[in-house]
Design a protein around this motif. Structure first.
Motif, PDB file in Angstrom:
ATOM      1  N   ALA A   1      53.310  89.025  24.424  1.00 43.06           N
ATOM      2  CA  ALA A   1      51.977  88.891  24.649  1.00 43.06           C
ATOM      3  C   ALA A   1      51.284  90.167  24.740  1.00 43.06           C
ATOM      4  O   ALA A   1      52.016  91.322  24.540  1.00 43.06           O
ATOM      5  CB  ALA A   1      51.714  88.709  26.173  1.00 43.06           C
ATOM      6  N   MET A   2      49.950  90.354  24.453  1.00 40.21           N
ATOM      7  CA  MET A   2      49.023  91.716  24.536  1.00 40.21           C
ATOM      8  C   MET A   2      48.390  91.838  25.687  1.00 40.21           C
ATOM      9  O   MET A   2      47.975  90.690  26.197  1.00 40.21           O
ATOM     10  CB  MET A   2      48.195  91.566  23.102  1.00 40.21           C
ATOM     11  N   VAL A   3      48.331  92.825  26.221  1.00 39.82           N
ATOM     12  CA  VAL A   3      47.714  93.070  27.653  1.00 39.82           C
ATOM     13  C   VAL A   3      46.470  94.166  27.291  1.00 39.82           C
ATOM     14  O   VAL A   3      46.971  95.291  26.827  1.00 39.82           O
ATOM     15  CB  VAL A   3      48.598  93.443  28.622  1.00 39.82           C
ATOM     16  N   ILE A   4      45.557  93.765  27.665  1.00 36.54           N
ATOM     17  CA  ILE A   4      44.136  94.689  27.541  1.00 36.54           C
ATOM     18  C   ILE A   4      43.752  94.959  28.973  1.00 36.54           C
ATOM     19  O   ILE A   4      43.280  94.301  29.620  1.00 36.54           O
ATOM     20  CB  ILE A   4      42.881  93.959  26.744  1.00 36.54           C
ATOM     21  N   SER A   5      43.995  96.331  29.282  1.00 33.43           N
ATOM     22  CA  SER A   5      43.756  96.631  30.875  1.00 33.43           C
ATOM     23  C   SER A   5      42.869  97.778  30.811  1.00 33.43           C
ATOM     24  O   SER A   5      42.882  98.622  29.818  1.00 33.43           O
ATOM     25  CB  SER A   5      44.921  96.575  31.636  1.00 33.43           C
ATOM     26  N   CYS A   6      42.459  98.272  32.028  1.00 29.50           N
ATOM     27  CA  CYS A   6      41.795  99.564  32.210  1.00 29.50           C
ATOM     28  C   CYS A   6      42.851 100.705  32.179  1.00 29.50           C
ATOM     29  O   CYS A   6      43.765 100.376  32.455  1.00 29.50           O
ATOM     30  CB  CYS A   6      41.205  99.548  33.741  1.00 29.50           C
ATOM     31  N   CYS A   7      42.362 101.714  31.797  1.00 35.03           N
ATOM     32  CA  CYS A   7      43.053 102.926  31.828  1.00 35.03           C
ATOM     33  C   CYS A   7      43.405 103.412  33.169  1.00 35.03           C
ATOM     34  O   CYS A   7      43.976 104.884  33.276  1.00 35.03           O
ATOM     35  CB  CYS A   7      42.805 103.963  30.722  1.00 35.03           C
ATOM     36  N   ASP A   8      42.716 103.070  34.247  1.00 35.61           N
ATOM     37  CA  ASP A   8      42.597 103.369  35.616  1.00 35.61           C
ATOM     38  C   ASP A   8      44.370 103.801  35.877  1.00 35.61           C
ATOM     39  O   ASP A   8      45.028 102.599  35.850  1.00 35.61           O
ATOM     40  CB  ASP A   8      42.241 102.398  36.538  1.00 35.61           C
TER      41      ASP A   8
END
Length: 215
Positions: free
Chosen positions: A42-49
């Motif tokens: 899987a690829m996860v796209i998330s905030c850099c927070d």
């Protein structure tokens, strides 16, 4: 390069601690990953927070997730104009080269990037409207989401826009021809999640219900 400095001592100490424990206890696994290459499912796209820790949330091991992080975890629409596109390049590599089976877009509570978009679109952050603002121009991606929630009471707009950030990104993913082809060919599935960083909650978008529901 005289402006470069040595790593802070606390990070050096943490590295040596990791090397002596986690790495040493799993040396064969790390060497196998290095020799065989990565094959993430899987690829996860998330905030850099810094409060969003994807691998901790899902208890993931090394080699399991291909992770991309940016302000607010946004995906821009497909736009092959020859300019720099870090997020688009990462998505292309994940799908075309690594062959991931899932793309997860993960939003979160109290997102500073989303708040910046909210302030900018409502006229409370004129500095973000400047052409020289990298953050402002990046948050322009979320303007369609703002239009959908602008009529809500002010106290509901931030959490609603955080979820809209996920939906806008999912919509934009489908503008990439290779994403659309993979999804329609049942080789790739898209998922939208939102996490409450304070309470440890997790919601997923349910198309049948037209909204986010607890997992």
């Amino acid at each position: 390069m005289s402006h470069i400095r040595a790593l802070p001592s606390y990070l050096v100490q943490r590295f040596h601690g990791w090397k002596a424990t986690t790495y040493n206890d799993n040396k064969a696994w790390y060497r196998r990953l290095a020799a065989n290459g990565q094959h993430p499912r899987a690829m996860v796209i998330s905030c850099c927070d810094s409060r969003v820790h994807v691998t901790s949330i899902f208890g993931a091991d090394e080699g399991e997730f291909f992770i991309h992080r940016n302000i607010a975890g946004l995906v821009p629409p497909h736009n092959p104009d020859g300019e720099y596109h870090g997020t688009s390049a990462t998505i292309e590599y994940a799908v075309q080269s690594l062959g991931v089976a899932h793309i997860v877009v993960l939003g979160h509570s109290n997102c500073g990037g989303v708040k910046g978009c909210l302030d900018m679109c409502s006229g409370h952050a004129p500095e973000l409207l400047e052409k020289t603002s990298f953050v402002g121009r990046w948050m322009d991606i979320l303007r369609p989401g703002y239009q959908r929630i602008s009529g809500l009471p002010p106290e509901l707009q931030q959490p609603a826009l955080e979820r809209e950030a996920v939906l806008v990104s999912l919509e934009n993913l489908m503008t990439f021809p290779f994403i659309k082809e993979a999804v329609e060919g049942d080789r790739l599935t898209l998922h939208g999640l939102w996490t409450d960083t304070g309470e440890g909650g997790l919601e997923q978008f349910d198309p049948a219900k037209g909204g986010f529901v607890p997992v």
